[in-house]
Write a protein that holds these residues in place. Structure first.
Motif, PDB file in Angstrom:
ATOM      1  N   LYS A 181     -41.327  -9.934   7.786  1.00  8.69           N
ATOM      2  CA  LYS A 181     -42.987  -9.860   7.799  1.00  8.69           C
ATOM      3  C   LYS A 181     -43.515  -8.935   8.758  1.00  8.69           C
ATOM      4  CE  LYS A 181     -46.770 -12.054   8.099  1.00  8.69           C
ATOM      5  NZ  LYS A 181     -47.870 -11.810   6.651  1.00  8.69           N
ATOM      6  N   LYS A 182     -42.039  -8.685  10.331  1.00 10.71           N
ATOM      7  CA  LYS A 182     -42.770  -7.499  11.194  1.00 10.71           C
ATOM      8  C   LYS A 182     -42.628  -6.013  10.130  1.00 10.71           C
ATOM      9  CE  LYS A 182     -40.460  -5.397  14.960  1.00 10.71           C
ATOM     10  NZ  LYS A 182     -39.891  -4.578  14.602  1.00 10.71           N
ATOM     11  N   HIS A 183     -41.420  -5.939   9.364  1.00 11.15           N
ATOM     12  CA  HIS A 183     -41.426  -5.040   8.783  1.00 11.15           C
ATOM     13  C   HIS A 183     -42.857  -4.050   7.985  1.00 11.15           C
ATOM     14  CE1 HIS A 183     -39.921  -1.534   6.504  1.00 11.15           C
ATOM     15  NE2 HIS A 183     -40.240  -2.405   5.173  1.00 11.15           N
ATOM     16  N   LEU A 184     -43.427  -5.273   7.269  1.00  7.02           N
ATOM     17  CA  LEU A 184     -44.480  -5.412   6.730  1.00  7.02           C
ATOM     18  C   LEU A 184     -45.950  -5.337   7.752  1.00  7.02           C
ATOM     19  CD1 LEU A 184     -44.056  -7.994   3.137  1.00  7.02           C
ATOM     20  CD2 LEU A 184     -43.784  -5.746   3.867  1.00  7.02           C
ATOM     21  N   ASN A 185     -46.175  -5.858   8.537  1.00  5.56           N
ATOM     22  CA  ASN A 185     -46.470  -5.457   9.559  1.00  5.56           C
ATOM     23  C   ASN A 185     -47.207  -3.826  10.014  1.00  5.56           C
ATOM     24  OD1 ASN A 185     -48.024  -8.257   9.389  1.00  5.56           O
ATOM     25  ND2 ASN A 185     -47.244  -8.779  11.752  1.00  5.56           N
ATOM     26  N   GLU A 186     -46.137  -3.258  10.420  1.00  4.62           N
ATOM     27  CA  GLU A 186     -45.688  -2.253  10.772  1.00  4.62           C
ATOM     28  C   GLU A 186     -46.130  -1.425   9.361  1.00  4.62           C
ATOM     29  OE1 GLU A 186     -41.501  -1.741  11.425  1.00  4.62           O
ATOM     30  OE2 GLU A 186     -41.650  -2.940  13.651  1.00  4.62           O
ATOM     31  N   GLY A 187     -46.281  -1.717   8.388  1.00  2.61           N
ATOM     32  CA  GLY A 187     -46.682  -0.367   6.668  1.00  2.61           C
ATOM     33  C   GLY A 187     -48.113  -1.338   7.424  1.00  2.61           C
ATOM     34  N   LYS A 236     -49.672   1.654   9.460  1.00  4.90           N
ATOM     35  CA  LYS A 236     -49.198   2.746   9.832  1.00  4.90           C
ATOM     36  C   LYS A 236     -50.293   3.466   8.283  1.00  4.90           C
ATOM     37  CE  LYS A 236     -44.545   3.375  11.161  1.00  4.90           C
ATOM     38  NZ  LYS A 236     -43.077   3.107  10.711  1.00  4.90           N
ATOM     39  N   GLY A 237     -50.934   2.447   7.609  1.00  7.57           N
ATOM     40  CA  GLY A 237     -51.875   2.113   6.656  1.00  7.57           C
ATOM     41  C   GLY A 237     -51.344   2.265   5.593  1.00  7.57           C
ATOM     42  N   ALA A 238     -50.182   2.241   4.631  1.00  8.83           N
ATOM     43  CA  ALA A 238     -49.760   2.201   3.664  1.00  8.83           C
ATOM     44  C   ALA A 238     -49.641   0.696   2.702  1.00  8.83           C
ATOM     45  CB  ALA A 238     -47.507   2.395   4.082  1.00  8.83           C
ATOM     46  N   PHE A 239     -50.021   0.228   3.068  1.00  9.46           N
ATOM     47  CA  PHE A 239     -51.318  -0.972   2.132  1.00  9.46           C
ATOM     48  C   PHE A 239     -51.781  -1.389   3.268  1.00  9.46           C
ATOM     49  CE2 PHE A 239     -46.330  -1.898   2.697  1.00  9.46           C
ATOM     50  CZ  PHE A 239     -46.346  -2.507   3.736  1.00  9.46           C
ATOM     51  N   ASP A 240     -52.843  -2.275   2.623  1.00  6.99           N
ATOM     52  CA  ASP A 240     -53.305  -3.450   3.336  1.00  6.99           C
ATOM     53  C   ASP A 240     -52.806  -4.460   3.206  1.00  6.99           C
ATOM     54  OD1 ASP A 240     -54.017  -4.062   0.742  1.00  6.99           O
ATOM     55  OD2 ASP A 240     -55.812  -4.602   1.095  1.00  6.99           O
ATOM     56  N   GLN A 241     -53.580  -5.371   4.523  1.00  4.40           N
ATOM     57  CA  GLN A 241     -52.781  -7.095   4.635  1.00  4.40           C
ATOM     58  C   GLN A 241     -52.623  -8.234   4.108  1.00  4.40           C
ATOM     59  OE1 GLN A 241     -51.868  -7.876   8.326  1.00  4.40           O
ATOM     60  NE2 GLN A 241     -50.890  -9.366   7.288  1.00  4.40           N
ATOM     61  N   ALA A 242     -53.778  -7.569   2.807  1.00  4.41           N
ATOM     62  CA  ALA A 242     -54.048  -9.051   1.684  1.00  4.41           C
ATOM     63  C   ALA A 242     -51.868  -7.715   1.239  1.00  4.41           C
ATOM     64  CB  ALA A 242     -54.312  -8.512   0.770  1.00  4.41           C
ATOM     65  N   THR A 243     -52.388  -7.254   0.750  1.00  2.00           N
ATOM     66  CA  THR A 243     -50.848  -6.912   0.106  1.00  2.00           C
ATOM     67  C   THR A 243     -49.682  -6.604   0.843  1.00  2.00           C
ATOM     68  OG1 THR A 243     -51.799  -4.841  -1.133  1.00  2.00           O
ATOM     69  CG2 THR A 243     -49.582  -5.134  -1.064  1.00  2.00           C
ATOM     70  N   ALA A 244     -49.121  -7.022   1.888  1.00  2.00           N
ATOM     71  CA  ALA A 244     -48.477  -7.406   3.008  1.00  2.00           C
ATOM     72  C   ALA A 244     -48.359  -8.971   2.845  1.00  2.00           C
ATOM     73  CB  ALA A 244     -48.654  -7.116   4.248  1.00  2.00           C
ATOM     74  N   ASP A 245     -49.392  -9.432   3.067  1.00  2.00           N
ATOM     75  CA  ASP A 245     -49.211 -11.957   2.296  1.00  2.00           C
ATOM     76  C   ASP A 245     -48.717 -11.953   1.393  1.00  2.00           C
ATOM     77  OD1 ASP A 245     -50.055 -11.289   5.240  1.00  2.00           O
ATOM     78  OD2 ASP A 245     -52.588 -11.442   4.219  1.00  2.00           O
ATOM     79  N   ARG A 246     -49.140 -10.696   0.380  1.00  4.30           N
ATOM     80  CA  ARG A 246     -48.749 -10.755  -1.278  1.00  4.30           C
ATOM     81  C   ARG A 246     -47.418 -11.027  -1.552  1.00  4.30           C
ATOM     82  NH1 ARG A 246     -47.793  -7.924  -5.657  1.00  4.30           N
ATOM     83  NH2 ARG A 246     -49.064  -6.018  -4.801  1.00  4.30           N
ATOM     84  N   ARG A 247     -46.823  -9.666  -0.459  1.00  2.00           N
ATOM     85  CA  ARG A 247     -45.725  -9.514  -0.837  1.00  2.00           C
ATOM     86  C   ARG A 247     -44.810 -10.404  -0.138  1.00  2.00           C
ATOM     87  NH1 ARG A 247     -45.365  -3.088   0.011  1.00  2.00           N
ATOM     88  NH2 ARG A 247     -46.262  -2.264  -1.931  1.00  2.00           N
ATOM     89  N   PHE A 248     -44.617 -10.800   0.481  1.00  2.00           N
ATOM     90  CA  PHE A 248     -45.001 -11.789   1.411  1.00  2.00           C
ATOM     91  C   PHE A 248     -44.470 -13.004   1.181  1.00  2.00           C
ATOM     92  CE2 PHE A 248     -43.954 -15.227   5.147  1.00  2.00           C
ATOM     93  CZ  PHE A 248     -42.999 -14.844   5.618  1.00  2.00           C
ATOM     94  N   GLU A 249     -45.810 -13.606   0.226  1.00  2.00           N
ATOM     95  CA  GLU A 249     -45.449 -15.105  -0.616  1.00  2.00           C
ATOM     96  C   GLU A 249     -45.208 -14.834  -1.587  1.00  2.00           C
ATOM     97  OE1 GLU A 249     -46.321 -17.745   0.565  1.00  2.00           O
ATOM     98  OE2 GLU A 249     -46.785 -16.617   2.771  1.00  2.00           O
TER      99      GLU A 249
END
Length: 190
Positions: free
Chosen positions: A82-88, A91-104
């Motif tokens: 989750k920390k790694h995805l939040n850093e992404g 940095k603008g690599a992807f949005d928060q929805a994508t990060a949440d989807r990947r984590f789930e």
């Protein structure tokens, strides 16, 4: 002040469990701490981790350094991912929805794996119980057969004894009767 995320030992000899705490790096292992964020019990199968996910993520974000064991626990619980995805996201690599989807997706696949392991372990226990029950039933059948054979042999021996006694009585009875009749006739003749 350097902060660490570390384990604090509790329990007795042979049955240790740990609190996951935020502490000053100079503090002793079981000494003062800043905040308790969870617990870890390696005595259960699988080992149980109770973790305040948001506080662990916060402390990692402000620079707390986990020990090796705590790092593996945080990784297992998904805090490091989750920390790694939040850093992404930052940095603008992807949005928060994508990060949440990947984590789930990761969490769902992890839970599926854990459930599969638990189900296979339970199935193995059931199979072992069935095998033990079948073995016990075979032993009981063998004992019952052996007992029936022993009782049949005893009954046969008893029947043979009674037959021998009856035969003995039958052979003695005519001879005794003949002798008694002979004795009874002898006095009458005189």
């Amino acid at each position: 002040m350097a902060t660490k995320i570390r384990l604090q030992r509790h329990g007795h000899k042979g049955y240790a469990f740990y609190k996951i705490v935020i502490a000053d790096s100079r503090a002793p292992r079981d000494g003062r701490f800043i905040e308790r964020i969870g617990s870890y019990n390696p005595n259960t199968n699988p080992a149980s981790v109770d973790l305040n996910f948001e506080r662990a993520l916060y402390w990692l974000g402000v620079g707390a350094i986990p020990t090796d064991t705590v790092r593996s626990l945080l990784s297992r619980e998904g805090v490091l991912l989750k920390k790694h995805l939040n850093e992404g996201v930052k940095k603008g690599a992807f949005d928060q929805a994508t990060a949440d989807r990947r984590f789930e997706e990761w969490r769902k696949s992890k839970m599926d794996k854990i459930n599969e392991v638990v189900a296979s372990r339970d199935a193995k226990k059931r199979e072992e119980a069935k095998a033990r029950l079948a073995a016990e039933q075979e032993i009981n059948k063998a004992k019952a057969t052996e007992l029936a054979e022993k009782r049949a042999a005893e009954a046969k021996a008893k029947a043979e004894e009674e037959a021998a006694l009856n035969a003995e009585e039958a052979t003695e009875t005519p001879a005794e009767e003949a002798q008694e009749t002979a004795e009874a006739e002898a006095p009458q003749a005189e």
